[in-house]
Design a protein around this motif. Structure first.
Motif, PDB file in Angstrom:
ATOM      1  N   VAL A  39       0.797  -1.160  -0.078  1.00  0.00           N
ATOM      2  CA  VAL A  39      -0.152   0.070   0.101  1.00  0.00           C
ATOM      3  C   VAL A  39       0.962   1.155  -0.162  1.00  0.00           C
ATOM      4  O   VAL A  39       1.949   1.394   0.923  1.00  0.00           O
ATOM      5  N   TRP A  40       0.579   2.001  -1.006  1.00  0.00           N
ATOM      6  CA  TRP A  40       1.568   3.135  -1.156  1.00  0.00           C
ATOM      7  C   TRP A  40       0.893   4.625  -0.603  1.00  0.00           C
ATOM      8  O   TRP A  40       1.539   5.693  -0.410  1.00  0.00           O
ATOM      9  N   ASP A  41      -0.376   4.384  -0.397  1.00  0.00           N
ATOM     10  CA  ASP A  41      -0.985   5.599   0.151  1.00  0.00           C
ATOM     11  C   ASP A  41      -0.751   5.849   1.733  1.00  0.00           C
ATOM     12  O   ASP A  41      -1.024   7.121   2.027  1.00  0.00           O
ATOM     13  N   VAL A  42      -0.571   4.811   2.362  1.00  0.00           N
ATOM     14  CA  VAL A  42      -0.487   4.917   3.923  1.00  0.00           C
ATOM     15  C   VAL A  42       0.892   4.576   4.428  1.00  0.00           C
ATOM     16  O   VAL A  42       1.444   3.672   3.796  1.00  0.00           O
ATOM     17  N   VAL A  43       1.381   5.485   5.125  1.00  0.00           N
ATOM     18  CA  VAL A  43       2.604   5.143   5.589  1.00  0.00           C
ATOM     19  C   VAL A  43       2.800   4.178   6.707  1.00  0.00           C
ATOM     20  O   VAL A  43       1.917   4.419   7.599  1.00  0.00           O
ATOM     21  N   PRO A  44       3.474   2.950   6.595  1.00  0.00           N
ATOM     22  CA  PRO A  44       3.139   1.648   7.527  1.00  0.00           C
ATOM     23  C   PRO A  44       4.038   2.317   8.711  1.00  0.00           C
ATOM     24  O   PRO A  44       5.139   3.131   8.684  1.00  0.00           O
ATOM     25  N   ARG A  45       3.781   1.768   9.925  1.00  0.00           N
ATOM     26  CA  ARG A  45       4.292   1.927  11.025  1.00  0.00           C
ATOM     27  C   ARG A  45       5.557   1.000  11.351  1.00  0.00           C
ATOM     28  O   ARG A  45       5.743   0.061  10.303  1.00  0.00           O
ATOM     29  N   GLN A  46       6.110   1.106  12.284  1.00  0.00           N
ATOM     30  CA  GLN A  46       7.310   0.108  12.643  1.00  0.00           C
ATOM     31  C   GLN A  46       6.811  -1.153  12.686  1.00  0.00           C
ATOM     32  O   GLN A  46       5.836  -1.671  13.314  1.00  0.00           O
ATOM     33  N   GLY A  47       7.157  -2.201  11.574  1.00  0.00           N
ATOM     34  CA  GLY A  47       6.632  -3.646  11.866  1.00  0.00           C
ATOM     35  C   GLY A  47       5.276  -3.882  11.362  1.00  0.00           C
ATOM     36  O   GLY A  47       4.921  -5.023  11.277  1.00  0.00           O
ATOM     37  N   GLU A  48       4.605  -2.722  10.587  1.00  0.00           N
ATOM     38  CA  GLU A  48       3.318  -3.071   9.915  1.00  0.00           C
ATOM     39  C   GLU A  48       3.492  -3.582   8.652  1.00  0.00           C
ATOM     40  O   GLU A  48       4.120  -3.094   7.674  1.00  0.00           O
ATOM     41  N   VAL A  49       2.514  -4.388   8.356  1.00  0.00           N
ATOM     42  CA  VAL A  49       2.239  -5.075   6.990  1.00  0.00           C
ATOM     43  C   VAL A  49       0.615  -5.078   6.854  1.00  0.00           C
ATOM     44  O   VAL A  49      -0.106  -4.958   7.633  1.00  0.00           O
ATOM     45  N   PHE A  50       0.508  -4.773   5.515  1.00  0.00           N
ATOM     46  CA  PHE A  50      -1.069  -4.769   5.168  1.00  0.00           C
ATOM     47  C   PHE A  50      -1.426  -6.014   4.380  1.00  0.00           C
ATOM     48  O   PHE A  50      -0.733  -6.642   3.597  1.00  0.00           O
ATOM     49  N   PHE A  51      -2.729  -6.261   4.662  1.00  0.00           N
ATOM     50  CA  PHE A  51      -3.366  -7.530   4.202  1.00  0.00           C
ATOM     51  C   PHE A  51      -4.404  -7.502   3.157  1.00  0.00           C
ATOM     52  O   PHE A  51      -4.475  -8.244   2.523  1.00  0.00           O
ATOM     53  N   SER A  52      -5.133  -6.175   3.199  1.00  0.00           N
ATOM     54  CA  SER A  52      -6.265  -6.027   2.098  1.00  0.00           C
ATOM     55  C   SER A  52      -6.457  -4.531   2.010  1.00  0.00           C
ATOM     56  O   SER A  52      -6.118  -3.977   2.767  1.00  0.00           O
ATOM     57  N   ASP A  53      -6.866  -4.342   0.813  1.00  0.00           N
ATOM     58  CA  ASP A  53      -7.260  -2.743   0.419  1.00  0.00           C
ATOM     59  C   ASP A  53      -8.661  -3.130  -0.318  1.00  0.00           C
ATOM     60  O   ASP A  53      -8.500  -3.407  -1.519  1.00  0.00           O
ATOM     61  N   THR A  54      -9.604  -2.618   0.199  1.00  0.00           N
ATOM     62  CA  THR A  54     -10.928  -2.680  -0.321  1.00  0.00           C
ATOM     63  C   THR A  54     -11.673  -1.430   0.048  1.00  0.00           C
ATOM     64  O   THR A  54     -11.343  -0.581   0.440  1.00  0.00           O
ATOM     65  N   ALA A  55     -13.116  -1.688  -0.335  1.00  0.00           N
ATOM     66  CA  ALA A  55     -14.176  -0.689   0.043  1.00  0.00           C
ATOM     67  C   ALA A  55     -15.224  -1.215   1.151  1.00  0.00           C
ATOM     68  O   ALA A  55     -15.455  -2.307   0.923  1.00  0.00           O
ATOM     69  N   ALA A  56     -15.851  -0.427   1.858  1.00  0.00           N
ATOM     70  CA  ALA A  56     -16.820  -0.721   2.868  1.00  0.00           C
ATOM     71  C   ALA A  56     -17.589   0.388   3.192  1.00  0.00           C
ATOM     72  O   ALA A  56     -17.160   1.483   3.163  1.00  0.00           O
ATOM     73  N   SER A  57     -18.991   0.234   3.384  1.00  0.00           N
ATOM     74  CA  SER A  57     -19.685   1.064   4.106  1.00  0.00           C
ATOM     75  C   SER A  57     -19.471   1.282   5.456  1.00  0.00           C
ATOM     76  O   SER A  57     -19.030   0.489   6.155  1.00  0.00           O
ATOM     77  N   TYR A  58     -19.422   2.730   5.853  1.00  0.00           N
ATOM     78  CA  TYR A  58     -18.798   3.102   6.972  1.00  0.00           C
ATOM     79  C   TYR A  58     -19.924   3.923   7.694  1.00  0.00           C
ATOM     80  O   TYR A  58     -20.621   4.814   7.449  1.00  0.00           O
ATOM     81  N   ALA A  59     -19.762   3.823   9.093  1.00  0.00           N
ATOM     82  CA  ALA A  59     -20.815   4.665  10.196  1.00  0.00           C
ATOM     83  C   ALA A  59     -20.214   4.660  11.427  1.00  0.00           C
ATOM     84  O   ALA A  59     -19.439   3.957  11.859  1.00  0.00           O
ATOM     85  N   ARG A  60     -20.478   5.956  12.156  1.00  0.00           N
ATOM     86  CA  ARG A  60     -19.998   5.951  13.553  1.00  0.00           C
ATOM     87  C   ARG A  60     -21.373   6.210  14.585  1.00  0.00           C
ATOM     88  O   ARG A  60     -22.450   6.665  13.906  1.00  0.00           O
ATOM     89  N   PHE A  61     -21.383   5.787  15.552  1.00  0.00           N
ATOM     90  CA  PHE A  61     -22.447   5.676  16.509  1.00  0.00           C
ATOM     91  C   PHE A  61     -22.162   6.970  17.682  1.00  0.00           C
ATOM     92  O   PHE A  61     -21.162   6.643  18.588  1.00  0.00           O
ATOM     93  N   TYR A  62     -23.048   7.974  17.644  1.00  0.00           N
ATOM     94  CA  TYR A  62     -22.892   9.002  18.715  1.00  0.00           C
ATOM     95  C   TYR A  62     -23.965   9.813  18.620  1.00  0.00           C
ATOM     96  O   TYR A  62     -24.780   9.993  17.746  1.00  0.00           O
ATOM     97  N   GLY A  63     -24.140  10.558  19.789  1.00  0.00           N
ATOM     98  CA  GLY A  63     -25.196  11.519  19.757  1.00  0.00           C
ATOM     99  C   GLY A  63     -24.705  12.985  19.327  1.00  0.00           C
ATOM    100  O   GLY A  63     -23.215  13.148  19.684  1.00  0.00           O
ATOM    101  N   GLN A  64     -25.583  13.842  19.378  1.00  0.00           N
ATOM    102  CA  GLN A  64     -24.799  15.099  19.300  1.00  0.00           C
ATOM    103  C   GLN A  64     -25.802  16.137  19.739  1.00  0.00           C
ATOM    104  O   GLN A  64     -27.245  16.190  20.109  1.00  0.00           O
TER     105      GLN A  64
END
Length: 294
Positions: free
Chosen positions: A137-162
């Motif tokens: 993955v070239w878009d995200v800078v890896p951390r120390q010892g980090e490796v990437f397994f998948s790069d895909t799309a997903a529906s995203y949501a967060r749960f909170y009040g306002q």
């Protein structure tokens, strides 16, 4: 007979029932209620006032003998139209012709099927202690010892009040008492409606619904939300709910709002998240991942 042939014959049988059953019931209602009404009418003495009830019963049966077949006729016509439409659709499919909506639906179902098979294979490989394949993955800078397994799309949501504010309307009403009372009542009803809408909007709920890019590594889930990369570290998770049968993953945290991911490739992300949060034994033992082993 194969299972597929049995399903096809069963489908054809159900299609014919749609028009045959209303036709049969309509004919039986016409014959049955008509005969019953005629039998009662033949026993009525027009000069006997005590036969009024029997006459009304005979009249009601005659009405049913006419009304029920009309209702059955409507269902019969609808059934014929649906049967012919599905027959023409099956003929098109048999020759490999699909419209745009059918092609999109077919592609989506095939995507989900491939993703489920990939998730099943990934769970089996991880349960056998095999290391999953890595990607670059070239878009995200890896951390120390980090490796990437998948790069895909997903529906995203967060749960909170306002916090939600609303404005109260008021007014000065002058004139006839009925006019003043009506104005005050309408103003109060409008304020109550705005208050209820504000309370509903302020309640905790899933928000920020959108499709995001999802990257899964051995240290975190990374989502591209509104042009910004957000990291959800496994070490910061306090609860993980991998609902693979519903194609979803919910993660809770101490310092931020819960995360919901949904989509065909989310079961694979859920398997990896369980691996990184609970350990390799949990991949085979976690009850919510059991559907992937069936």
């Amino acid at each position: 007979m194969t299972e597929l042939e049995g399903m096809r014959k069963s489908g054809r049988w159900r299609r014919h029932v749609r028009w045959a059953l209303p036709l049969t019931l309509g004919l039986l209602a016409y014959i049955g209620f008509g005969t019953w009404g005629s039998a009662i009418s033949s026993t009525i003495d027009s000069d006997d006032p005590s036969d009024v009830g029997a006459a009304l019963a005979a009249f009601g049966l005659m009405i049913l003998a006419l009304l029920l077949p009309l209702v059955a006729l409507v269902f019969f016509i609808v059934g014929i139209i649906r049967t012919v439409s599905e027959w023409r659709r099956d003929r098109r499919h048999a020759t490999g012709r699909y419209n745009r909506a059918e092609l999109a639906d077919r592609a989506q179902r095939e995507h989900f099927a491939r993703a489920w098979a990939a998730s099943t294979q990934l769970r089996a490989a991880l349960a056998a202690r095999h290391v999953p394949p890595q990607i670059q993955v070239w878009d995200v800078v890896p951390r120390q010892g980090e490796v990437f397994f998948s790069d895909t799309a997903a529906s995203y949501a967060r749960f909170y009040g306002q916090d939600v504010t609303y404005s109260r309307s008021g007014g000065f009403f002058y004139g006839h008492p009925l006019f003043v009372a009506a104005g005050v009542a309408l103003s109060a009803a409008g304020n109550a409606a705005r208050r209820s809408a504000a309370e509903a909007a302020a309640q905790a709920q899933w928000r920020e619904h959108q499709v995001v890019r999802l990257i899964v590594s051995n240290q975190r889930l990374v989502c591209l939300v509104g042009g910004q990369w957000l990291s959800f570290d496994y070490g910061a998770m306090t609860a993980v709910y991998p609902e693979v049968e519903h194609w979803s993953l919910v993660c809770q945290f101490d310092t931020t709002s819960p995360l919901l991911l949904h989509g065909p490739d989310v079961p694979s992300a859920a398997v990896l998240t369980v691996l990184m949060t609970y350990g390799p034994d949990a991949v085979a033992q976690h009850p919510s991942l059991a559907p992937l082993g069936r």
